[in-house]
Scaffold this motif. Structure first.
Motif, PDB file in Angstrom:
ATOM      1  N   MET A 119      48.569  46.160-110.070  1.00 33.83           N
ATOM      2  CA  MET A 119      49.890  46.534-109.563  1.00 33.83           C
ATOM      3  C   MET A 119      49.791  47.658-108.540  1.00 33.83           C
ATOM      4  O   MET A 119      50.439  47.619-107.488  1.00 33.83           O
ATOM      5  CB  MET A 119      50.799  46.944-110.723  1.00 33.83           C
ATOM      6  CG  MET A 119      51.319  45.784-111.538  1.00 33.83           C
ATOM      7  SD  MET A 119      52.549  46.277-112.763  1.00 33.83           S
ATOM      8  CE  MET A 119      51.505  46.780-114.110  1.00 33.83           C
ATOM      9  N   PHE A 120      48.971  48.655-108.834  1.00 27.94           N
ATOM     10  CA  PHE A 120      48.812  49.780-107.912  1.00 27.94           C
ATOM     11  C   PHE A 120      48.170  49.321-106.608  1.00 27.94           C
ATOM     12  O   PHE A 120      48.569  49.756-105.516  1.00 27.94           O
ATOM     13  CB  PHE A 120      47.974  50.878-108.564  1.00 27.94           C
ATOM     14  CG  PHE A 120      48.774  51.863-109.370  1.00 27.94           C
ATOM     15  CD1 PHE A 120      48.766  53.212-109.074  1.00 27.94           C
ATOM     16  CD2 PHE A 120      49.545  51.443-110.443  1.00 27.94           C
ATOM     17  CE1 PHE A 120      49.503  54.124-109.826  1.00 27.94           C
ATOM     18  CE2 PHE A 120      50.292  52.334-111.194  1.00 27.94           C
ATOM     19  CZ  PHE A 120      50.278  53.684-110.884  1.00 27.94           C
ATOM     20  N   GLN A 121      47.172  48.440-106.708  1.00 27.67           N
ATOM     21  CA  GLN A 121      46.512  47.950-105.498  1.00 27.67           C
ATOM     22  C   GLN A 121      47.485  47.179-104.617  1.00 27.67           C
ATOM     23  O   GLN A 121      47.475  47.332-103.394  1.00 27.67           O
ATOM     24  CB  GLN A 121      45.322  47.063-105.883  1.00 27.67           C
ATOM     25  CG  GLN A 121      44.147  47.835-106.453  1.00 27.67           C
ATOM     26  CD  GLN A 121      43.044  46.930-106.949  1.00 27.67           C
ATOM     27  OE1 GLN A 121      43.248  45.749-107.233  1.00 27.67           O
ATOM     28  NE2 GLN A 121      41.843  47.481-107.087  1.00 27.67           N
ATOM     29  N   GLU A 122      48.331  46.356-105.237  1.00 28.49           N
ATOM     30  CA  GLU A 122      49.302  45.591-104.451  1.00 28.49           C
ATOM     31  C   GLU A 122      50.325  46.516-103.804  1.00 28.49           C
ATOM     32  O   GLU A 122      50.754  46.298-102.668  1.00 28.49           O
ATOM     33  CB  GLU A 122      49.982  44.550-105.337  1.00 28.49           C
ATOM     34  CG  GLU A 122      49.026  43.458-105.791  1.00 28.49           C
ATOM     35  CD  GLU A 122      49.744  42.224-106.302  1.00 28.49           C
ATOM     36  OE1 GLU A 122      50.984  42.264-106.433  1.00 28.49           O
ATOM     37  OE2 GLU A 122      49.061  41.228-106.553  1.00 28.49           O
ATOM     38  N   ALA A 123      50.719  47.558-104.542  1.00 29.64           N
ATOM     39  CA  ALA A 123      51.665  48.524-103.968  1.00 29.64           C
ATOM     40  C   ALA A 123      51.043  49.230-102.772  1.00 29.64           C
ATOM     41  O   ALA A 123      51.706  49.449-101.744  1.00 29.64           O
ATOM     42  CB  ALA A 123      52.090  49.531-105.029  1.00 29.64           C
ATOM     43  N   ARG A 124      49.754  49.585-102.878  1.00 32.36           N
ATOM     44  CA  ARG A 124      49.075  50.258-101.766  1.00 32.36           C
ATOM     45  C   ARG A 124      48.978  49.362-100.543  1.00 32.36           C
ATOM     46  O   ARG A 124      48.962  49.841 -99.409  1.00 32.36           O
ATOM     47  CB  ARG A 124      47.663  50.695-102.198  1.00 32.36           C
ATOM     48  CG  ARG A 124      47.644  51.819-103.221  1.00 32.36           C
ATOM     49  CD  ARG A 124      46.233  52.343-103.444  1.00 32.36           C
ATOM     50  NE  ARG A 124      46.213  53.340-104.506  1.00 32.36           N
ATOM     51  CZ  ARG A 124      45.729  53.122-105.730  1.00 32.36           C
ATOM     52  NH1 ARG A 124      45.217  51.938-106.035  1.00 32.36           N
ATOM     53  NH2 ARG A 124      45.751  54.061-106.642  1.00 32.36           N
ATOM     54  N   MET A 125      48.887  48.049-100.772  1.00 32.57           N
ATOM     55  CA  MET A 125      48.790  47.103 -99.656  1.00 32.57           C
ATOM     56  C   MET A 125      50.157  46.753 -99.075  1.00 32.57           C
ATOM     57  O   MET A 125      50.254  45.926 -98.169  1.00 32.57           O
ATOM     58  CB  MET A 125      48.070  45.829-100.109  1.00 32.57           C
ATOM     59  CG  MET A 125      46.600  46.048-100.396  1.00 32.57           C
ATOM     60  SD  MET A 125      45.702  44.492-100.735  1.00 32.57           S
ATOM     61  CE  MET A 125      46.415  44.019-102.302  1.00 32.57           C
ATOM     62  N   GLY A 203      54.869  55.142-108.166  1.00 32.52           N
ATOM     63  CA  GLY A 203      54.870  55.845-106.887  1.00 32.52           C
ATOM     64  C   GLY A 203      53.569  56.556-106.578  1.00 32.52           C
ATOM     65  O   GLY A 203      53.259  56.846-105.415  1.00 32.52           O
ATOM     66  N   LYS A 204      52.754  56.835-107.613  1.00 30.24           N
ATOM     67  CA  LYS A 204      51.470  57.500-107.377  1.00 30.24           C
ATOM     68  C   LYS A 204      50.503  56.588-106.626  1.00 30.24           C
ATOM     69  O   LYS A 204      49.493  57.054-106.090  1.00 30.24           O
ATOM     70  CB  LYS A 204      50.858  57.956-108.696  1.00 30.24           C
ATOM     71  CG  LYS A 204      51.560  59.185-109.269  1.00 30.24           C
ATOM     72  CD  LYS A 204      50.854  59.736-110.485  1.00 30.24           C
ATOM     73  CE  LYS A 204      51.545  61.016-110.982  1.00 30.24           C
ATOM     74  NZ  LYS A 204      50.899  61.549-112.203  1.00 30.24           N
ATOM     75  N   ALA A 205      50.812  55.288-106.574  1.00 28.00           N
ATOM     76  CA  ALA A 205      49.986  54.368-105.787  1.00 28.00           C
ATOM     77  C   ALA A 205      50.003  54.740-104.307  1.00 28.00           C
ATOM     78  O   ALA A 205      49.075  54.398-103.568  1.00 28.00           O
ATOM     79  CB  ALA A 205      50.480  52.937-105.972  1.00 28.00           C
ATOM     80  N   LEU A 206      51.056  55.425-103.876  1.00 28.95           N
ATOM     81  CA  LEU A 206      51.192  55.783-102.466  1.00 28.95           C
ATOM     82  C   LEU A 206      50.808  57.237-102.189  1.00 28.95           C
ATOM     83  O   LEU A 206      50.950  57.710-101.059  1.00 28.95           O
ATOM     84  CB  LEU A 206      52.635  55.526-102.012  1.00 28.95           C
ATOM     85  CG  LEU A 206      53.153  54.098-102.192  1.00 28.95           C
ATOM     86  CD1 LEU A 206      54.547  53.965-101.600  1.00 28.95           C
ATOM     87  CD2 LEU A 206      52.207  53.077-101.580  1.00 28.95           C
ATOM     88  N   MET A 207      50.330  57.935-103.208  1.00 32.89           N
ATOM     89  CA  MET A 207      49.915  59.323-103.004  1.00 32.89           C
ATOM     90  C   MET A 207      48.482  59.371-102.467  1.00 32.89           C
ATOM     91  O   MET A 207      47.651  58.524-102.826  1.00 32.89           O
ATOM     92  CB  MET A 207      49.986  60.093-104.329  1.00 32.89           C
ATOM     93  CG  MET A 207      51.378  60.181-104.943  1.00 32.89           C
ATOM     94  SD  MET A 207      52.587  61.080-103.937  1.00 32.89           S
ATOM     95  CE  MET A 207      53.515  59.709-103.203  1.00 32.89           C
ATOM     96  N   PRO A 208      48.166  60.340-101.604  1.00 33.75           N
ATOM     97  CA  PRO A 208      46.788  60.463-101.093  1.00 33.75           C
ATOM     98  C   PRO A 208      45.818  60.674-102.251  1.00 33.75           C
ATOM     99  O   PRO A 208      46.043  61.532-103.115  1.00 33.75           O
ATOM    100  CB  PRO A 208      46.858  61.705-100.194  1.00 33.75           C
ATOM    101  CG  PRO A 208      48.307  61.864 -99.848  1.00 33.75           C
ATOM    102  CD  PRO A 208      49.060  61.377-101.044  1.00 33.75           C
ATOM    103  N   MET A 209      44.734  59.902-102.300  1.00 34.65           N
ATOM    104  CA  MET A 209      43.788  59.984-103.411  1.00 34.65           C
ATOM    105  C   MET A 209      43.170  61.376-103.533  1.00 34.65           C
ATOM    106  O   MET A 209      42.900  61.845-104.633  1.00 34.65           O
ATOM    107  CB  MET A 209      42.690  58.933-103.239  1.00 34.65           C
ATOM    108  CG  MET A 209      43.191  57.489-103.300  1.00 34.65           C
ATOM    109  SD  MET A 209      44.054  57.106-104.854  1.00 34.65           S
ATOM    110  CE  MET A 209      42.686  57.147-106.004  1.00 34.65           C
ATOM    111  N   GLU A 222      50.534  70.452-101.229  1.00 33.33           N
ATOM    112  CA  GLU A 222      50.059  69.272-101.964  1.00 33.33           C
ATOM    113  C   GLU A 222      51.014  68.913-103.098  1.00 33.33           C
ATOM    114  O   GLU A 222      51.276  67.729-103.359  1.00 33.33           O
ATOM    115  CB  GLU A 222      48.655  69.529-102.512  1.00 33.33           C
ATOM    116  CG  GLU A 222      47.584  69.585-101.431  1.00 33.33           C
ATOM    117  CD  GLU A 222      46.254  70.115-101.943  1.00 33.33           C
ATOM    118  OE1 GLU A 222      45.213  69.782-101.355  1.00 33.33           O
ATOM    119  OE2 GLU A 222      46.261  70.882-102.945  1.00 33.33           O
ATOM    120  N   PHE A 223      51.542  69.936-103.766  1.00 36.49           N
ATOM    121  CA  PHE A 223      52.474  69.678-104.855  1.00 36.49           C
ATOM    122  C   PHE A 223      53.756  69.035-104.330  1.00 36.49           C
ATOM    123  O   PHE A 223      54.329  68.158-104.979  1.00 36.49           O
ATOM    124  CB  PHE A 223      52.793  70.972-105.599  1.00 36.49           C
ATOM    125  CG  PHE A 223      53.642  70.767-106.831  1.00 36.49           C
ATOM    126  CD1 PHE A 223      53.285  69.840-107.797  1.00 36.49           C
ATOM    127  CD2 PHE A 223      54.814  71.490-107.014  1.00 36.49           C
ATOM    128  CE1 PHE A 223      54.068  69.638-108.925  1.00 36.49           C
ATOM    129  CE2 PHE A 223      55.597  71.306-108.138  1.00 36.49           C
ATOM    130  CZ  PHE A 223      55.222  70.371-109.090  1.00 36.49           C
TER     131      PHE A 223
END
Length: 413
Positions: A119-125, A203-209, A222-223
């Motif tokens: 799910m996270f990977q699909e959101a990132r894409m 939403g953390k799927a879209l946060m910078p790693m 960053e926060f």
């Protein structure tokens, strides 16, 4: 038009509507997509799934003469299958011991983690989020919690630092289910709460790693980036079809605090829904009991004590009290000292009292030596032992507490 076909009839371009089998039998977290990669077909063929439903109105049909069926006919067939399954239901929802549930819970944890990663990977894409495929996942998590509340909830806490983001969603899902049952919510609300827990951090799927996994304190800038994850998750979920309003609410508001100091909207007290208040408690508990890049997780009992200190202003009092009752004052994995001077780890709640769990003793403070492990049910008549204190695992430097209560040499996921 829906059609049931054998998996060896699958071709690129078909719209895969549904698998004929449990979600744990195939490698996909969702259905309802057009097959574009031959590797997906290979993955289905490599699973134990034998038949699937395709939607010929949304993708290619079979090239043979296999007869198609109307949607009404297919629904009737599916309903008949469901009735047959219900007649031979093997879910075993009657309460079982934690030992009986742990292996099954470990398998669910592993499969759930894979689903959340997808799910996270699909959101990132940038793909639209389809949570329909997660319904069965929430169902299985809920069933595990019904059989034994402590097994899956406690196992999900044993996540690695790298798995935190994904397993955190699974843990919060399980705790939301357990808390819902404690609050006396109905079955539909309980399942929705579980789904909200699973999706709350999407939403953390879209946060910078580099910010998400930073091994140290975040800078103010960053926060501020991380604080956008509830809104980003809400946006992602809103782009999908038929997402429950309750799920959207928890995703957006699980960081709100009753004193108004939370985010993203600074809501106060009654402005925050019951389910968002539930999400806040479950989210914080799993966060502080888990190992993170910048700190080791706290002992479960110590974590509840800390949360009790924060409760006024952070959590809703009634929700927090119900949460404690759902886990026990000494949750599974807590290190405690008994009146005899022996140390033990809590292995299961007895259901008779919040202060009388089953404890596996393994160390004598009088001799300062390990002793043969022994499980003591503090709730049984005639047992004079009582818990006199919580103990700090870091002080005693025990490295095998999780193995002692779970019986696992390592996590299974």
């Amino acid at each position: 038009m829906l059609k049931k076909i054998n998996v060896d009839q699958l071709t690129v371009g078909m719209h895969l509507k549904e698998f004929c089998g449990s979600w744990m039998e195939h490698p996909f977290w969702r259905t309802g997509f057009v097959i574009t990669d031959p590797k997906d077909i290979a993955a289905v063929l490599g699973s134990s799934i034998k038949e699937v439903w395709i939607d010929t109105s949304k993708g290619l049909d079979t090239s043979g003469s296999t007869p198609s069926v109307t949607e009404a006919e297919s629904e009737a067939q599916v309903e008949q299958q469901l009735q047959q399954l219900a007649a031979t239901d093997q879910r075993e929802l009657a309460p079982v011991s934690i030992g009986a549930e742990l292996e099954r819970a470990a398998k669910i944890c592993f499969q759930s983690k894979q689903a959340v990663i997808s799910m996270f990977q699909e959101a990132r894409m940038g793909k639209a989020v389809d949570i329909g495929g997660a319904q069965q996942l929430v169902e299985d998590i809920s069933d595990s919690v019904a059989r034994n509340p402590g097994a899956l909830i406690s196992l999900a806490r044993l996540k690695t630092v790298d798995d935190y983001t994904y397993m955190h969603s699974v843990a919060v899902c399980a705790m939301m289910v357990g808390l819902s049952k404690q609050l006396g919510l109905d079955e539909a609300q309980t399942r929705s709460a579980g789904m909200a827990g699973l999706m709350h951090d999407l939403g953390k799927a879209l946060m910078p790693m580099e910010v998400l996994n930073k091994p140290g304190k975040l800078s103010p800038a960053e926060f501020n980036v991380i604080k956008t994850h509830p809104s980003e998750g809400h946006r992602l979920l809103s782009s999908g079809d038929k997402v429950d309003a309750l799920v959207l609410d928890v995703c957006l508001h699980h960081h709100e605090k009753t004193d108004g100091s939370g985010y993203p909207k600074g809501l106060k007290a009654d402005e925050i829904s019951l389910f968002a208040k539930m999400g806040a408690v479950c989210d914080v508990y799993d966060a502080i009991t888990s190992n993170r890049p910048y700190k080791s997780g706290w002992d479960p009992a110590e974590s509840l004590r800390k949360m009790a200190e924060w409760a006024n202003g952070h959590f809703d009092g009634k929700v927090f009290q119900a949460f404690v009752k759902s886990l026990g004052i000494y949750p599974i994995g807590s290190l405690v000292k008994l009146t005899s001077g022996r140390l033990g780890v809590v292995v299961e709640q007895t259901g008779k009292s919040l202060t009388t769990p089953s404890v596996k003793v393994f160390f004598s403070t009088k001799s300062n030596l390990r002793i043969p492990p022994e499980v003591i049910d503090l709730s049984l008549p005639g047992v004079t032992e009582k818990i006199v204190s919580r103990e700090d695992p870091a002080k005693w430097r025990f490295t095998d507490l999780n193995e002692l209560w779970s019986g696992f040499n390592k996590t299974h996921w």
